[in-house]
Scaffold this active site. Structure first.
Site, short mmCIF file in Angstrom:
data_model
loop_
_atom_site.label_atom_id
_atom_site.label_comp_id
_atom_site.label_asym_id
_atom_site.label_seq_id
_atom_site.Cartn_x
_atom_site.Cartn_y
_atom_site.Cartn_z
N ARG A 166 62.36 -24.57 17.31
CA ARG A 166 63.67 -25.14 16.97
C ARG A 166 64.74 -24.20 17.53
NH1 ARG A 166 64.60 -27.57 11.28
NH2 ARG A 166 65.99 -28.82 12.59
N ASP A 185 73.13 -22.22 9.88
CA ASP A 185 71.95 -21.97 10.71
C ASP A 185 72.21 -20.88 11.75
OD1 ASP A 185 71.58 -24.82 9.62
OD2 ASP A 185 69.60 -24.20 10.31
N ASN A 194 75.69 -25.71 11.35
CA ASN A 194 74.96 -26.08 10.13
C ASN A 194 74.60 -27.56 10.28
OD1 ASN A 194 73.89 -25.40 7.52
ND2 ASN A 194 75.56 -26.56 6.59
N LYS A 195 73.88 -28.07 9.31
CA LYS A 195 73.41 -29.46 9.31
C LYS A 195 74.52 -30.42 9.74
CE LYS A 195 70.19 -30.56 8.63
NZ LYS A 195 69.34 -30.64 9.83
#
Lengths: 333, 333
Positions: free
Chosen positions: B89, B224, B234-235
């Site tokens: 990832r 993240d 981030n998300k």
């Protein structure tokens, strides 16, 4: 609207009168199943509005008009019928507007209801023509929820300018917010655009901000009720998209017929927001997604202040929020 | 974290070493099923990260460390193993940080990996203590995605201050964004809060803006990757919440350990955004929701500019974005 069913392309409306009843595309069954509901009484119509067989402010308006016509045919007291129909959904202004119009008519209401539906469609066509002038070749447009033909008897509000631009040969790409909790974008807008052959991609509602930063050229949404100062209610999530569009200098348009404007309402503060069942959030297509024992809050609409609106696309032209009052006074004459 | 399984309350981590293997709560099975995955090789670990059995930047960091330890035990070339694990990832910085740390160690990596996981947990506890000072009695807090114990080996980043405030007897209410497309809020954050006995409601991501207008007192999210200037990934959807919080004057905090900061990255522009499968949008729990033939775009993260961040809650204190550079220089000594 163009509907592709088992190979054929047919042209039809979201709802219409046929054989002493109202027929409607069952929007709950789409996109996987194509079913026509038959509605024979005003109470069945109230149920069809509540359970979202028929949805979208202008379609709900037409449903209200046809509901009154069914009541007349069934020899129901029209004041009682109006009360039942009004109680179905509190936010969309068109419903109250249509019922008021029917209440002022005498005699059989079938023709007046047909005329109301016809007038919705012709207004949407003009919205399409007016709005299409904003759309240049190769534009990428974000829309939220479904303000298409299903929501407006035919043609659409937010989707109408896109339809007209596409038919005029302009290349358009649409970012379709899936629109949780009921997924009207993924289910209905995607279905309409696919039928029409317009290029699009479905995105999670969360991804709209990401694409507003550098890919989206314009946002077009519909509205359920617009106050005299230009504040408007629309599907939950619209407010977020408007704020983020504003932050990024992306033009943000609201497409709606004049029947969605409520000149008696001074601002968005007076708009009643419908709270729907928590289960629409906790379950998706009857599959439980949230952790067991969870509660949910489920407002169906939010209110966007007029300062975020670049312009209103109506059947009588495009105008800015700060010119709304003059415009409405002229238009209502 | 507290886990209620068939009546018992047990305390456990999101992942740990046991019997020559790594055990992990399978986050894909939650909240309906509670399953423990057993991971015996670094390739199984890479798969567990890719398929989101293990997710959340700090948990992914620990997974990377344990993956290197498995490779050492299985006598795999450590450079090859590092490459495989790095390729899983692209966005979370902790993964690269953890693998770099393991690559600098000699000998059996099991103890260093355990120490890495322990250090993540103790950092999160300090984030909780530091952040809890911001939380007053009766506050309503919005969070996005899952930055809880599952995402951070234990305790959480965004959820850590909420946990500490709750355990200290303060009454807290959490608005939980469901967080499409993968619904980590509805599935994982709701599950953690229910286990902990903290009051919450799940909302559609679209409803966050509505509640930010007049009900939410504070937003806390995880991250993240955080660039040197305070821009952070981030998300997907975090950016929208940050912009709307800013519009409404609602304090917006990012909770993250220093291992999430990437001081070599000058700004958010350099952050690679992972594009995941369109099927995550088109299907929900393997049920197709979108119209047939639809395409979807599915960015997993977005980047929020530092100007929207009120403060970063770290294990070494809370600090503002404009003081980040000095802070990081001091903290890294």
């Amino acid at each position: 609207m163009r509907v592709r069913t088992s190979g054929d392309v047919v042209d039809m409306r979201a709802l219409w009168w046929e054989d002493e009843a109202v027929k409607a595309i069952d929007q709950r069954a789409l996109p996987h199943d194509f079913e026509i509901a038959t509605i024979r009484t005003h109470t069945e119509m109230a149920e069809a509005i509540s359970n979202m067989t028929i949805r979208g402010a202008p379609s709900i308006g037409a449903a209200g008009a046809y509901g009154m016509a069914l009541a007349w045919r069934n020899e129901i007291n029209l004041e009682d019928a109006a009360q039942t129909l009004r109680a179905t959904r509190p936010t969309a202004y068109d419903l109250f507007h249509a019922i008021d119009l029917m209440s002022s008519e005498d005699g059989d209401l079938r023709r007046p209801a047909d005329r109301y539906a016809d007038s919705v469609v012709s207004r949407c066509e003009r919205i399409g023509t007016n709005g299409s002038e904003l759309i240049e070749d190769d534009m990428k447009i974000l829309t939220h929820c479904n303000a298409g033909a299903l929501a407006t008897v035919d043609f659409g509000t937010a989707l109408a300018p896109i339809r007209v631009a596409h038919r005029a040969g302009r290349r358009v790409f649409v970012f379709v917010d899936e629109t949780r909790p009921r997924l009207q974008g993924a289910k209905l807008t995607a279905w309409e655009l696919a039928n029409e052959g317009i290029e699009y991609a479905v995105i999670a509602d969360n991804a709209a901000g990401h694409y507003l930063r550098d890919e989206v050229d314009m946002v077009i949404v519909g509205a359920d009720r617009i106050a005299a100062n230009g504040d408007f209610a629309n599907k939950i999530g619209t407010y977020e998209k408007a704020v983020v569009a504003g932050e990024n200098g992306v033009p943000f348009y609201v497409a709606a017929p004049l029947s969605t404007f409520d000149p008696a309402l001074p601002s968005g503060e007076g708009i009643v927001i419908e709270q729907r069942s928590p289960d629409e959030v906790l379950f998706i297509d009857e599959v439980r997604v949230a952790a067991g024992g969870s509660n949910a809050l489920n407002p169906a609409f939010d209110v966007t202040p007029s300062k975020f609106v670049t312009g209103f696309i109506t059947e009588q032209g495009i105008f800015r929020a700060d010119n709304l009052k003059n415009f409405l006074e002229d238009a209502r004459v």
